[in-house]
Design a protein around this motif. Structure first.
Motif, PDB file in Angstrom:
ATOM      1  N   ILE A  32       0.830  -1.210   0.000  1.00 25.74           N
ATOM      2  CA  ILE A  32       0.000   0.000   0.000  1.00 25.74           C
ATOM      3  C   ILE A  32       0.860   1.253   0.000  1.00 25.74           C
ATOM      4  O   ILE A  32       1.823   1.364   0.744  1.00 25.74           O
ATOM      5  CB  ILE A  32      -0.945   0.014   1.220  1.00 25.74           C
ATOM      6  CG1 ILE A  32      -1.963  -1.122   1.084  1.00 25.74           C
ATOM      7  CG2 ILE A  32      -1.661   1.361   1.346  1.00 25.74           C
ATOM      8  CD1 ILE A  32      -2.920  -1.246   2.235  1.00 25.74           C
ATOM      9  N   ALA A  33       0.469   2.216  -0.847  1.00 22.48           N
ATOM     10  CA  ALA A  33       1.024   3.567  -0.844  1.00 22.48           C
ATOM     11  C   ALA A  33      -0.158   4.517  -0.617  1.00 22.48           C
ATOM     12  O   ALA A  33      -1.315   4.148  -0.858  1.00 22.48           O
ATOM     13  CB  ALA A  33       1.716   3.882  -2.158  1.00 22.48           C
ATOM     14  N   ARG A  50       5.073   4.757   2.200  1.00 21.13           N
ATOM     15  CA  ARG A  50       5.271   5.458   0.929  1.00 21.13           C
ATOM     16  C   ARG A  50       4.098   6.399   0.747  1.00 21.13           C
ATOM     17  O   ARG A  50       2.948   5.962   0.712  1.00 21.13           O
ATOM     18  CB  ARG A  50       5.324   4.455  -0.230  1.00 21.13           C
ATOM     19  CG  ARG A  50       6.668   4.290  -0.818  1.00 21.13           C
ATOM     20  CD  ARG A  50       6.772   3.367  -2.013  1.00 21.13           C
ATOM     21  NE  ARG A  50       5.595   2.723  -2.516  1.00 21.13           N
ATOM     22  CZ  ARG A  50       5.108   1.560  -2.064  1.00 21.13           C
ATOM     23  NH1 ARG A  50       5.677   0.927  -1.078  1.00 21.13           N
ATOM     24  NH2 ARG A  50       4.042   1.036  -2.617  1.00 21.13           N
ATOM     25  N   SER A  51       4.387   7.685   0.643  1.00 17.12           N
ATOM     26  CA  SER A  51       3.295   8.652   0.538  1.00 17.12           C
ATOM     27  C   SER A  51       3.615   9.729  -0.487  1.00 17.12           C
ATOM     28  O   SER A  51       4.779   9.997  -0.793  1.00 17.12           O
ATOM     29  CB  SER A  51       3.018   9.281   1.902  1.00 17.12           C
ATOM     30  OG  SER A  51       4.170   9.927   2.388  1.00 17.12           O
ATOM     31  N   VAL A  75       1.988   9.790  -9.938  1.00 21.54           N
ATOM     32  CA  VAL A  75       1.911   8.742  -8.907  1.00 21.54           C
ATOM     33  C   VAL A  75       1.511   7.401  -9.529  1.00 21.54           C
ATOM     34  O   VAL A  75       2.095   6.361  -9.211  1.00 21.54           O
ATOM     35  CB  VAL A  75       0.932   9.142  -7.788  1.00 21.54           C
ATOM     36  CG1 VAL A  75       0.669   7.980  -6.835  1.00 21.54           C
ATOM     37  CG2 VAL A  75       1.458  10.360  -7.021  1.00 21.54           C
ATOM     38  N   LEU A  76       0.543   7.417 -10.422  1.00 25.61           N
ATOM     39  CA  LEU A  76       0.082   6.178 -11.041  1.00 25.61           C
ATOM     40  C   LEU A  76       1.173   5.541 -11.904  1.00 25.61           C
ATOM     41  O   LEU A  76       1.324   4.316 -11.914  1.00 25.61           O
ATOM     42  CB  LEU A  76      -1.195   6.415 -11.848  1.00 25.61           C
ATOM     43  CG  LEU A  76      -2.428   6.756 -11.007  1.00 25.61           C
ATOM     44  CD1 LEU A  76      -3.555   7.278 -11.886  1.00 25.61           C
ATOM     45  CD2 LEU A  76      -2.872   5.567 -10.181  1.00 25.61           C
ATOM     46  N   ARG A  77       1.942   6.355 -12.609  1.00 24.90           N
ATOM     47  CA  ARG A  77       3.064   5.823 -13.397  1.00 24.90           C
ATOM     48  C   ARG A  77       4.102   5.176 -12.486  1.00 24.90           C
ATOM     49  O   ARG A  77       4.643   4.127 -12.796  1.00 24.90           O
ATOM     50  CB  ARG A  77       3.725   6.931 -14.215  1.00 24.90           C
ATOM     51  CG  ARG A  77       3.202   7.047 -15.625  1.00 24.90           C
ATOM     52  CD  ARG A  77       4.098   7.895 -16.518  1.00 24.90           C
ATOM     53  NE  ARG A  77       4.363   9.229 -15.987  1.00 24.90           N
ATOM     54  CZ  ARG A  77       3.577  10.288 -16.153  1.00 24.90           C
ATOM     55  NH1 ARG A  77       2.461  10.167 -16.841  1.00 24.90           N
ATOM     56  NH2 ARG A  77       3.902  11.454 -15.653  1.00 24.90           N
ATOM     57  N   ARG A  78       4.357   5.810 -11.363  1.00 22.63           N
ATOM     58  CA  ARG A  78       5.375   5.292 -10.448  1.00 22.63           C
ATOM     59  C   ARG A  78       4.887   4.050  -9.696  1.00 22.63           C
ATOM     60  O   ARG A  78       5.596   3.060  -9.573  1.00 22.63           O
ATOM     61  CB  ARG A  78       5.764   6.370  -9.443  1.00 22.63           C
ATOM     62  CG  ARG A  78       6.684   5.839  -8.366  1.00 22.63           C
ATOM     63  CD  ARG A  78       7.107   6.908  -7.413  1.00 22.63           C
ATOM     64  NE  ARG A  78       8.547   6.961  -7.521  1.00 22.63           N
ATOM     65  CZ  ARG A  78       9.269   8.029  -7.415  1.00 22.63           C
ATOM     66  NH1 ARG A  78       8.699   9.186  -7.211  1.00 22.63           N
ATOM     67  NH2 ARG A  78      10.564   7.973  -7.494  1.00 22.63           N
ATOM     68  N   GLU A  79       3.669   4.072  -9.194  1.00 19.91           N
ATOM     69  CA  GLU A  79       3.153   2.997  -8.342  1.00 19.91           C
ATOM     70  C   GLU A  79       2.559   1.823  -9.111  1.00 19.91           C
ATOM     71  O   GLU A  79       2.589   0.694  -8.651  1.00 19.91           O
ATOM     72  CB  GLU A  79       2.104   3.544  -7.363  1.00 19.91           C
ATOM     73  CG  GLU A  79       2.681   4.391  -6.263  1.00 19.91           C
ATOM     74  CD  GLU A  79       3.563   3.613  -5.312  1.00 19.91           C
ATOM     75  OE1 GLU A  79       3.298   2.418  -5.044  1.00 19.91           O
ATOM     76  OE2 GLU A  79       4.541   4.201  -4.823  1.00 19.91           O
ATOM     77  N   ARG A  80       1.917   2.103 -10.237  1.00 19.87           N
ATOM     78  CA  ARG A  80       1.243   1.066 -11.022  1.00 19.87           C
ATOM     79  C   ARG A  80       0.307   0.203 -10.160  1.00 19.87           C
ATOM     80  O   ARG A  80       0.394  -1.030 -10.146  1.00 19.87           O
ATOM     81  CB  ARG A  80       2.251   0.166 -11.728  1.00 19.87           C
ATOM     82  CG  ARG A  80       3.134   0.880 -12.717  1.00 19.87           C
ATOM     83  CD  ARG A  80       2.362   1.244 -13.948  1.00 19.87           C
ATOM     84  NE  ARG A  80       3.256   1.954 -14.877  1.00 19.87           N
ATOM     85  CZ  ARG A  80       2.870   2.369 -16.050  1.00 19.87           C
ATOM     86  NH1 ARG A  80       1.641   2.153 -16.464  1.00 19.87           N
ATOM     87  NH2 ARG A  80       3.697   3.020 -16.824  1.00 19.87           N
ATOM     88  N   PRO A  81      -0.628   0.847  -9.440  1.00 20.10           N
ATOM     89  CA  PRO A  81      -1.514   0.062  -8.575  1.00 20.10           C
ATOM     90  C   PRO A  81      -2.529  -0.738  -9.380  1.00 20.10           C
ATOM     91  O   PRO A  81      -2.957  -0.324 -10.455  1.00 20.10           O
ATOM     92  CB  PRO A  81      -2.227   1.135  -7.742  1.00 20.10           C
ATOM     93  CG  PRO A  81      -2.270   2.321  -8.644  1.00 20.10           C
ATOM     94  CD  PRO A  81      -0.964   2.273  -9.413  1.00 20.10           C
ATOM     95  N   ALA A  82      -2.902  -1.879  -8.834  1.00 21.78           N
ATOM     96  CA  ALA A  82      -3.997  -2.660  -9.409  1.00 21.78           C
ATOM     97  C   ALA A  82      -5.331  -2.095  -8.930  1.00 21.78           C
ATOM     98  O   ALA A  82      -6.335  -2.162  -9.631  1.00 21.78           O
ATOM     99  CB  ALA A  82      -3.873  -4.121  -8.991  1.00 21.78           C
TER     100      ALA A  82
END
Length: 154
Positions: A32-33, A50-51, A75-82
């Motif tokens: 989780i971020a 991670r924030s 943020v989305l490019r860096r984290e790539r969350p599902a």
């Protein structure tokens, strides 16, 4: 080694952040971020996690929406969350839309527990790109498909 499922919490600071932090600790295999307003009250609660800082105030501000949309892409490019999970407020809007359209995320909106009769503005704005609404009260989000009612565990 198996890869963790990446989840991004997006919310304003204060009660919205508290509501998402109540979901911690995360299950094994979940990473989780958090993206929130890095105000002093929030920063102390997410120390060591991670924030990412978001622009505020967001109340009906086109400027804040555009700045946070740019931050959402970063943020989305860096984290790539599902999965993106939010309990509100306005900061969730650019993340839900950018996540769904460009990163194919699943979006989960947890309605505020103090909102008894109707949906928040953020819930209404994100309706086209929300996969699941989680609510506590029978009367919440009655006109929304894809919802689950939860109760407090004892």
């Amino acid at each position: 080694m198996t890869e963790s499922m990446r989840v991004l919490f997006v919310c304003s600071s204060g009660g919205h952040l508290d509501q998402l932090l109540a979901l911690l600790p995360q299950p094994e295999g979940v990473d989780i971020a958090i993206a929130t307003f890095l105000k002093p009250d929030a920063s102390s609660k997410i120390t060591g996690m991670r924030s990412y800082g978001l622009f505020w105030p967001t109340n009906r501000s086109v400027k804040a929406l555009l700045i946070n949309l740019k931050r959402a892409f970063s943020v989305l490019r860096r984290e790539r969350p599902a999965i993106i999970v939010s309990s509100g407020a306005a900061a969730a809007v650019p993340f839900f839309f950018a996540g769904k359209i460009f990163f194919r995320t699943k979006n989960v909106f947890i309605e505020c527990f103090d909102r008894v009769d109707n949906a928040t503005m953020t819930a209404r704005l994100t309706k086209p790109v929300t996969d699941l609404y989680v609510c506590q009260w029978d009367s919440q989000l009655s006109d929304y498909p894809r919802r689950e009612q939860v109760t407090r565990s004892r």
